[in-house]
Scaffold this motif. Structure first.
Motif, short mmCIF file in Angstrom:
data_model
loop_
_atom_site.label_atom_id
_atom_site.label_comp_id
_atom_site.label_asym_id
_atom_site.label_seq_id
_atom_site.Cartn_x
_atom_site.Cartn_y
_atom_site.Cartn_z
N ARG A 1 -7.00 5.76 -9.76
CA ARG A 1 -6.88 5.14 -8.45
C ARG A 1 -8.26 5.13 -7.79
NH1 ARG A 1 -2.71 3.93 -5.41
NH2 ARG A 1 -1.21 5.30 -6.44
N THR A 2 -8.74 3.93 -7.49
CA THR A 2 -10.06 3.79 -6.90
C THR A 2 -10.01 3.49 -5.41
OG1 THR A 2 -10.06 1.45 -7.57
CG2 THR A 2 -11.11 3.05 -9.06
N ARG A 3 -8.92 2.89 -4.96
CA ARG A 3 -8.73 2.64 -3.53
C ARG A 3 -7.23 2.45 -3.29
NH1 ARG A 3 -10.94 -1.99 -5.72
NH2 ARG A 3 -9.90 -3.99 -5.26
N THR A 4 -6.85 2.39 -2.05
CA THR A 4 -5.43 2.33 -1.70
C THR A 4 -4.75 1.16 -2.38
OG1 THR A 4 -5.89 3.34 0.45
CG2 THR A 4 -3.78 2.19 0.19
N GLY A 5 -3.70 1.44 -3.14
CA GLY A 5 -2.89 0.41 -3.77
C GLY A 5 -3.44 -0.16 -5.05
N ILE A 6 -4.63 0.28 -5.48
CA ILE A 6 -5.28 -0.29 -6.66
C ILE A 6 -5.66 0.83 -7.64
CG2 ILE A 6 -7.25 -1.60 -7.54
CD1 ILE A 6 -5.30 -3.31 -5.98
N VAL A 7 -5.41 0.60 -8.93
CA VAL A 7 -5.91 1.49 -9.98
C VAL A 7 -6.72 0.67 -10.97
CG1 VAL A 7 -4.02 3.15 -9.77
CG2 VAL A 7 -3.82 1.25 -11.39
N GLU A 8 -7.68 1.33 -11.61
CA GLU A 8 -8.48 0.69 -12.66
C GLU A 8 -8.00 1.18 -14.02
OE1 GLU A 8 -12.61 1.44 -12.02
OE2 GLU A 8 -12.73 0.19 -10.21
N LEU A 9 -7.78 0.25 -14.93
CA LEU A 9 -7.38 0.57 -16.30
C LEU A 9 -8.57 0.35 -17.21
CD1 LEU A 9 -5.27 1.23 -18.51
CD2 LEU A 9 -4.70 -1.23 -18.53
N HIS A 10 -9.00 1.41 -17.89
CA HIS A 10 -10.10 1.34 -18.85
C HIS A 10 -9.55 1.62 -20.24
CE1 HIS A 10 -13.33 1.36 -15.73
NE2 HIS A 10 -12.43 2.05 -15.05
N GLN A 11 -9.86 0.73 -21.19
CA GLN A 11 -9.43 0.88 -22.58
C GLN A 11 -10.59 0.55 -23.50
OE1 GLN A 11 -6.06 -1.94 -21.73
NE2 GLN A 11 -4.90 -0.51 -23.02
N PRO A 12 -10.72 1.23 -24.64
CA PRO A 12 -11.83 0.96 -25.56
C PRO A 12 -11.85 -0.50 -26.01
CG PRO A 12 -10.69 2.97 -26.18
CD PRO A 12 -9.85 2.32 -25.13
N GLY A 13 -13.03 -1.13 -25.95
CA GLY A 13 -13.18 -2.49 -26.43
C GLY A 13 -12.57 -3.56 -25.56
N GLN A 14 -12.14 -3.22 -24.36
CA GLN A 14 -11.53 -4.20 -23.47
C GLN A 14 -12.19 -4.13 -22.10
OE1 GLN A 14 -7.26 -4.45 -23.28
NE2 GLN A 14 -6.99 -3.55 -25.32
N PRO A 15 -12.21 -5.24 -21.38
CA PRO A 15 -12.76 -5.18 -20.01
C PRO A 15 -11.87 -4.35 -19.10
CG PRO A 15 -11.73 -7.31 -20.43
CD PRO A 15 -11.74 -6.58 -21.75
N MET A 16 -12.47 -3.86 -18.04
CA MET A 16 -11.73 -3.10 -17.06
C MET A 16 -10.75 -4.03 -16.33
SD MET A 16 -11.48 -2.51 -13.51
CE MET A 16 -13.06 -2.86 -12.78
N HIS A 17 -9.53 -3.53 -16.08
CA HIS A 17 -8.53 -4.30 -15.34
C HIS A 17 -8.18 -3.56 -14.05
CE1 HIS A 17 -7.69 -7.10 -18.65
NE2 HIS A 17 -7.75 -6.05 -19.46
N GLU A 18 -8.11 -4.30 -12.95
CA GLU A 18 -7.59 -3.74 -11.71
C GLU A 18 -6.12 -4.09 -11.60
OE1 GLU A 18 -9.87 -5.00 -8.36
OE2 GLU A 18 -11.31 -3.35 -8.60
N LEU A 19 -5.30 -3.08 -11.35
CA LEU A 19 -3.86 -3.26 -11.30
C LEU A 19 -3.33 -2.84 -9.93
CD1 LEU A 19 -3.03 -1.59 -14.74
CD2 LEU A 19 -3.38 -4.03 -14.30
N SER A 20 -2.32 -3.53 -9.47
CA SER A 20 -1.68 -3.15 -8.22
C SER A 20 -0.73 -1.98 -8.47
CB SER A 20 -0.90 -4.34 -7.64
OG SER A 20 -0.17 -3.95 -6.50
N LEU A 21 -0.96 -0.89 -7.77
CA LEU A 21 -0.10 0.28 -7.89
C LEU A 21 0.01 0.93 -6.51
CD1 LEU A 21 -0.19 2.69 -10.96
CD2 LEU A 21 0.85 3.27 -8.79
N PRO A 22 0.78 0.32 -5.62
CA PRO A 22 0.87 0.83 -4.24
C PRO A 22 1.63 2.14 -4.17
CG PRO A 22 2.45 -0.94 -4.58
CD PRO A 22 1.62 -0.86 -5.83
N ARG A 23 1.31 2.92 -3.16
CA ARG A 23 2.08 4.13 -2.89
C ARG A 23 3.45 3.71 -2.34
NH1 ARG A 23 -1.28 8.39 -3.50
NH2 ARG A 23 -3.51 8.04 -3.14
N ARG A 24 4.48 4.33 -2.83
CA ARG A 24 5.84 3.91 -2.48
C ARG A 24 6.34 4.67 -1.26
NH1 ARG A 24 9.60 3.66 -7.53
NH2 ARG A 24 10.26 1.70 -6.58
N GLY A 25 6.91 3.92 -0.33
CA GLY A 25 7.43 4.53 0.89
C GLY A 25 8.87 4.98 0.72
N LEU A 26 9.42 5.50 1.82
CA LEU A 26 10.80 6.01 1.78
C LEU A 26 11.79 4.92 1.41
CD1 LEU A 26 11.06 8.35 4.90
CD2 LEU A 26 10.92 9.02 2.50
N ARG A 27 11.61 3.72 1.96
CA ARG A 27 12.57 2.65 1.72
C ARG A 27 12.61 2.30 0.24
NH1 ARG A 27 13.23 -2.17 -0.98
NH2 ARG A 27 14.94 -3.33 -0.05
#
Length: 308
Positions: free
Chosen positions: A252-278
């Motif tokens: 997790r690099t900033r709110t709601g976003i994570v970076e996926l790093h894999q060998p031999g592949q470009p970095m991907h930014e993925l949406s991963l928000p913090r989940r609320g009560l609802r």
């Protein structure tokens, strides 16, 4: 519409519900369950708002039991909310003072929807072995939120020691997106075995401990937990999966976003928000059978990881 019933009884609340149904046409038809929420007086509105939002997906009767056992006078004050004030649900708020707060089961039994499942939710501090409490014994599912307590890690340990099928905790529900992203990353070539795992998170994050336990249980490899990585944010910070061709990391690099790093592949930014009560509540209400995966993690994997 909100109807106030000061200094009342559970029987009078039930009669008022019948009168509302007869006079205003507010009926229980279409309600799929009864949700019982245990709170303290003055702390009800946030959880009612979350339950109302979840009720748009799961129409239900919501019974909020707020207590003040330290009150000197035994008294029950109630509210009934229907229509726009109750989302897609009926909300019954019971504020029990003094000795009235000692018989929670007696307060709610006559208000349950007939022949419908019951779910009990403790959004804050929770008792030991919730399945053995009066409201826990009424319910098919019992929901706690260890992250909302004063000592989340100790609370999670207590939940694990008293676990029974049907128990769940929002610290586990908040992992759904993390688990899905990690599974998706492993479902790609070269399909090499994972040799070890590192999980970093906040010191007070029960989700970090549960994710580490789940990875250790399913991958059958050593898992190291780092709760002193210098990241001041709460929750899970980073997961690193080690294998022969290199590391897979989800950070997790900033709110709601994570970076996926894999060998031999470009970095991907993925949406991963913090989940609320609802979001957490709506997910848990989609299933009323026991969460066997959560049970397996608590009974076999929780606490087996090593701290860095």
């Amino acid at each position: 519409m909100i109807i106030d019933l000061p200094d009342t009884t559970a029987s009078q609340v039930s009669k008022t519900l019948v009168r509302i149904r007869d006079e205003a046409g507010a009926v229980a038809l279409g309600r799929v369950l009864t949700l019982i929420i245990t709170s303290e007086i003055g702390e009800e509105e946030d959880v009612i708002a979350a339950a109302n939002e979840a009720s748009r997906e799961h129409p239900m009767r919501i019974i909020v039991v707020s207590t003040d056992s330290a009150g000197a006078t035994a008294r029950l004050d109630a509210e009934i909310r229907v229509g726009g004030d109750a989302g897609a649900s009926e909300v019954i708020v019971l504020r029990a003072h003094g000795e009235t707060a000692t018989d929670l089961r007696g307060l709610v039994t006559g208000l349950l929807l007939p022949d419908a499942p019951v779910v009990s939710w403790w959004p804050g501090e929770c008792p030991d072995a919730v399945c053995d409490t009066p409201l826990g014994r009424l319910a098919q599912r019992r929901i706690t939120d260890s992250a909302a307590t004063s000592d989340p890690r100790s609370t999670l340990a207590r939940i694990a020691s008293g676990y029974r099928p049907g128990d769940t905790d929002f610290a586990w529900t908040r992992l759904t997106l993390w688990r899905a992203q990690l599974a998706a990353a492993l479902d790609q070539p070269p399909y090499e075995p994972i040799t070890r795992v590192q999980v970093a998170g906040a010191p007070d994050s029960p989700s970090t401990a549960l994710l580490a336990a789940w990875l250790g249980l399913r991958l059958q490899v050593p898992v190291e937990i780092d709760v002193a990585d210098g990241n001041p944010s709460s929750g899970i910070h980073r997961v690193v999966l080690h294998r022969a061709s290199g590391e897979i990391s989800l950070e997790r690099t900033r709110t709601g976003i994570v970076e996926l790093h894999q060998p031999g592949q470009p970095m991907h930014e993925l949406s991963l928000p913090r989940r609320g009560l609802r979001e957490c509540l709506a997910e848990e209400l989609r299933r009323l059978d026991p969460d066997d995966e959560f049970g397996a993690v608590l009974e076999s994997g929780f606490g087996s990881s090593t701290a860095a």
